[in-house]
Design a protein around this motif. Structure first.
Motif, PDB file in Angstrom:
ATOM      1  N   ILE A  99       0.833  -1.201   0.000  1.00 46.17           N
ATOM      2  CA  ILE A  99       0.000   0.000   0.000  1.00 46.17           C
ATOM      3  C   ILE A  99       0.869   1.253   0.000  1.00 46.17           C
ATOM      4  N   THR A 134       1.047   4.036  -2.921  1.00 49.99           N
ATOM      5  CA  THR A 134       0.699   5.411  -2.610  1.00 49.99           C
ATOM      6  C   THR A 134       1.831   6.327  -3.022  1.00 49.99           C
ATOM      7  N   ALA A 182      -2.555   4.840   1.320  1.00 46.47           N
ATOM      8  CA  ALA A 182      -2.095   4.927   2.706  1.00 46.47           C
ATOM      9  C   ALA A 182      -2.667   6.138   3.426  1.00 46.47           C
ATOM     10  N   ILE A 214      -6.178   5.499   4.479  1.00 43.07           N
ATOM     11  CA  ILE A 214      -6.232   4.666   5.678  1.00 43.07           C
ATOM     12  C   ILE A 214      -6.037   5.541   6.903  1.00 43.07           C
ATOM     13  N   ARG A 216     -14.483  -2.648  11.027  1.00 44.93           N
ATOM     14  CA  ARG A 216     -13.630  -2.571   9.848  1.00 44.93           C
ATOM     15  C   ARG A 216     -12.867  -3.866   9.740  1.00 44.93           C
ATOM     16  N   ALA A 273     -10.577  -6.523   6.805  1.00 41.50           N
ATOM     17  CA  ALA A 273     -10.064  -6.807   5.469  1.00 41.50           C
ATOM     18  C   ALA A 273     -10.560  -8.193   5.064  1.00 41.50           C
ATOM     19  N   VAL A 300      -7.781  -2.328  -1.501  1.00 44.32           N
ATOM     20  CA  VAL A 300      -6.580  -1.903  -0.811  1.00 44.32           C
ATOM     21  C   VAL A 300      -5.332  -2.407  -1.520  1.00 44.32           C
ATOM     22  N   ALA A 301      -5.381  -3.644  -1.929  1.00 44.19           N
ATOM     23  CA  ALA A 301      -4.244  -4.276  -2.601  1.00 44.19           C
ATOM     24  C   ALA A 301      -4.876  -5.313  -3.522  1.00 44.19           C
ATOM     25  N   PRO A 302      -4.094  -5.824  -4.476  1.00 49.41           N
ATOM     26  CA  PRO A 302      -4.691  -6.864  -5.324  1.00 49.41           C
ATOM     27  C   PRO A 302      -5.285  -7.951  -4.450  1.00 49.41           C
ATOM     28  N   LEU A 319      -7.336  -7.785  -2.044  1.00 48.80           N
ATOM     29  CA  LEU A 319      -7.603  -7.485  -0.635  1.00 48.80           C
ATOM     30  C   LEU A 319      -8.505  -6.262  -0.596  1.00 48.80           C
ATOM     31  N   VAL A 364     -11.082  -3.757   1.865  1.00 53.00           N
ATOM     32  CA  VAL A 364     -11.403  -3.343   3.237  1.00 53.00           C
ATOM     33  C   VAL A 364     -12.861  -2.930   3.278  1.00 53.00           C
ATOM     34  N   TRP A 389     -10.426 -11.560   6.930  1.00 49.60           N
ATOM     35  CA  TRP A 389      -9.066 -12.038   6.722  1.00 49.60           C
ATOM     36  C   TRP A 389      -8.217 -11.623   7.908  1.00 49.60           C
ATOM     37  N   SER A 413      -4.977 -12.727   8.356  1.00 54.87           N
ATOM     38  CA  SER A 413      -3.553 -12.916   8.027  1.00 54.87           C
ATOM     39  C   SER A 413      -2.843 -13.796   9.036  1.00 54.87           C
ATOM     40  N   TYR A 439      -3.289 -14.147  12.212  1.00 59.05           N
ATOM     41  CA  TYR A 439      -3.242 -13.732  13.623  1.00 59.05           C
ATOM     42  C   TYR A 439      -4.250 -14.553  14.413  1.00 59.05           C
ATOM     43  N   GLY A 461     -12.533  -7.765  15.633  1.00 61.43           N
ATOM     44  CA  GLY A 461     -12.381  -6.969  16.856  1.00 61.43           C
ATOM     45  C   GLY A 461     -13.137  -5.670  16.717  1.00 61.43           C
ATOM     46  N   ILE A 467     -13.278  -1.262  18.012  1.00 58.34           N
ATOM     47  CA  ILE A 467     -12.723  -0.161  18.791  1.00 58.34           C
ATOM     48  C   ILE A 467     -13.722   0.175  19.868  1.00 58.34           C
TER      49      ILE A 467
END
Lengths: 213, 151
Positions: free
Chosen positions: A152, A156, B15, B18, B43, B45, B99-101, B103, B105, B135, B137, B139, B148, B150
């Motif tokens: 990312i 960017t 970025a 985000i 939120r 991914a 966000v990425a190929p 992936l 959000v 996803w 990753s 964890y 999770g 906030i």
């Protein structure tokens, strides 16, 4: 140390006339006066000297005088226009003014640039960008892996760093924001438009509340 | 069957997006003495495609008796609960960003209605329904479940 004006009322250091501040910021005179009530409260919470110290700022933001975060640090720095380590009333109002919905967009763009320029080099470097993303993700519920973050940040940067010199200067930032206006959405706080309506409690009460830790 | 206008035009998140999305600084605490009711925000991914996400959210919405409104842009979804609650119908907005190929959000927020009802809806219905697409990753799951929040 404060200035005593003609009415004999002692004001906090760095106090500026509400009429002047109202002229130079998007706030009305009564909003500036309301902000003064808030300012007095915040600036007397730990060290009662009429100026907001870093710990008092942290206390107000996080309800915890010792809690810190990257952005709170930067914001404090940017609000401290005189660079004397404290936020005075005039600085408080002028800086908050940038977040007002009616503030000029150019001011917001510049403020954001300075906010993200963590090490104050005049450029946003790749490491700074990555640091900010990681710091924020840590405090949030969004989980992204190291390589995703790297991808990312990489993407960017290649979008924003037109000159290809590995850093984003203010011009590149302005062009980038022009293409992505939502990037400065966080530089507008809609409730500042009517603070006396949105937050009547601090206008009415003059007592310092116990802080929740 | 969900059709996107202009083909697949999912918003991309860079970025700086985000950073602004995650609201690193919340100056409103300067103004408020007490914390207002905390609104849950979800939120996460996912490796599902935007189209799959929209379809999944739509089916979850329909199952939970929400009416879906797709007249907004392609990568956001609005839904309103059919039942009228304490402060009118509960409304939810979901936004999807690339966000990425492979992936994406997703951010889910309350758009109208009672906050407590919304929080209850999130923890009792929405999170469990979305559990299998989040996803992580690799964890460990958080104690509150895979997604999770906030607080």
């Amino acid at each position: 140390m404060g200035c005593v004006c003609s009415t004999g009322v002692k004001h906090t250091p760095g106090y500026e006339d509400p009429a002047l501040l109202a002229k130079e910021t998007p706030f009305t005179v009564s909003e500036v006066e309301a902000l003064y009530e808030l300012f007095k409260k915040l600036s007397s919470s730990i060290i009662n000297d009429g100026r907001i110290h870093k710990e008092e700022f942290q206390l107000a933001l996080f309800r915890n005088r010792n809690r810190r975060n990257l952005f709170a640090d930067r914001i404090f720095d940017l609000f401290d226009l005189k660079r004397n380590g404290v936020i005075e009333f005039g600085e408080f109002v002028r800086s908050l003014g940038v977040f007002h919905p009616n503030a000029p967009v150019e001011d917001k763009i510049t403020f954001a640039f300075r906010l993200y320029d963590l090490r104050r080099t005049g450029f946003i470097e790749r490491e700074e960008l990555k640091e900010m993303v990681i710091a924020l993700l840590h405090e949030s519920d969004l989980v992204l892996s190291e390589d995703v973050i790297e991808t990312i940040v990489e993407k960017t940067f290649s979008d924003a760093d037109i000159k290809g010199d590995g850093k984003i200067d203010e011009d590149e930032w302005k062009q980038f924001v022009a293409k992505n206006p939502s990037l400065i959405k966080n530089m507008t706080l809609p409730y500042l438009k009517d603070i006396t309506l949105a937050f009547p409690s601090f206008v009415l009460s003059t007592e310092v509340e116990e802080s929740e830790i | 069957m969900i059709l996107f206008r202009n083909g697949n035009k999912t918003k991309t998140l860079n970025a700086f997006h985000i950073i602004s999305l995650l609201e690193g600084f919340n100056l409103s605490s300067l103004f408020e003495e007490k914390k207002r009711e905390e609104k849950e925000e979800i939120r996460f991914a996912t490796t599902k495609s935007p189209e799959t996400m929209v379809a999944k959210l739509e089916s979850v919405a329909t199952e939970m008796k929400f009416m879906v409104d797709k007249t907004g842009d392609e990568s956001s979804l609005r839904m309103k609960r059919n039942k009228i609650g304490r402060k009118g119908r509960l409304g939810i907005m979901a936004e999807i960003w690339a966000v990425a190929p492979s992936l994406v959000v997703v951010e889910v927020k309350k758009s109208s209605g009672d906050t407590l009802e919304y929080n209850r809806f999130c923890s009792k219905q929405l999170r469990p329904a979305l559990k299998d697409i989040v996803w992580t990753s690799g964890y460990e799951s958080t104690p509150a479940g895979v997604v999770g929040c906030i607080n």
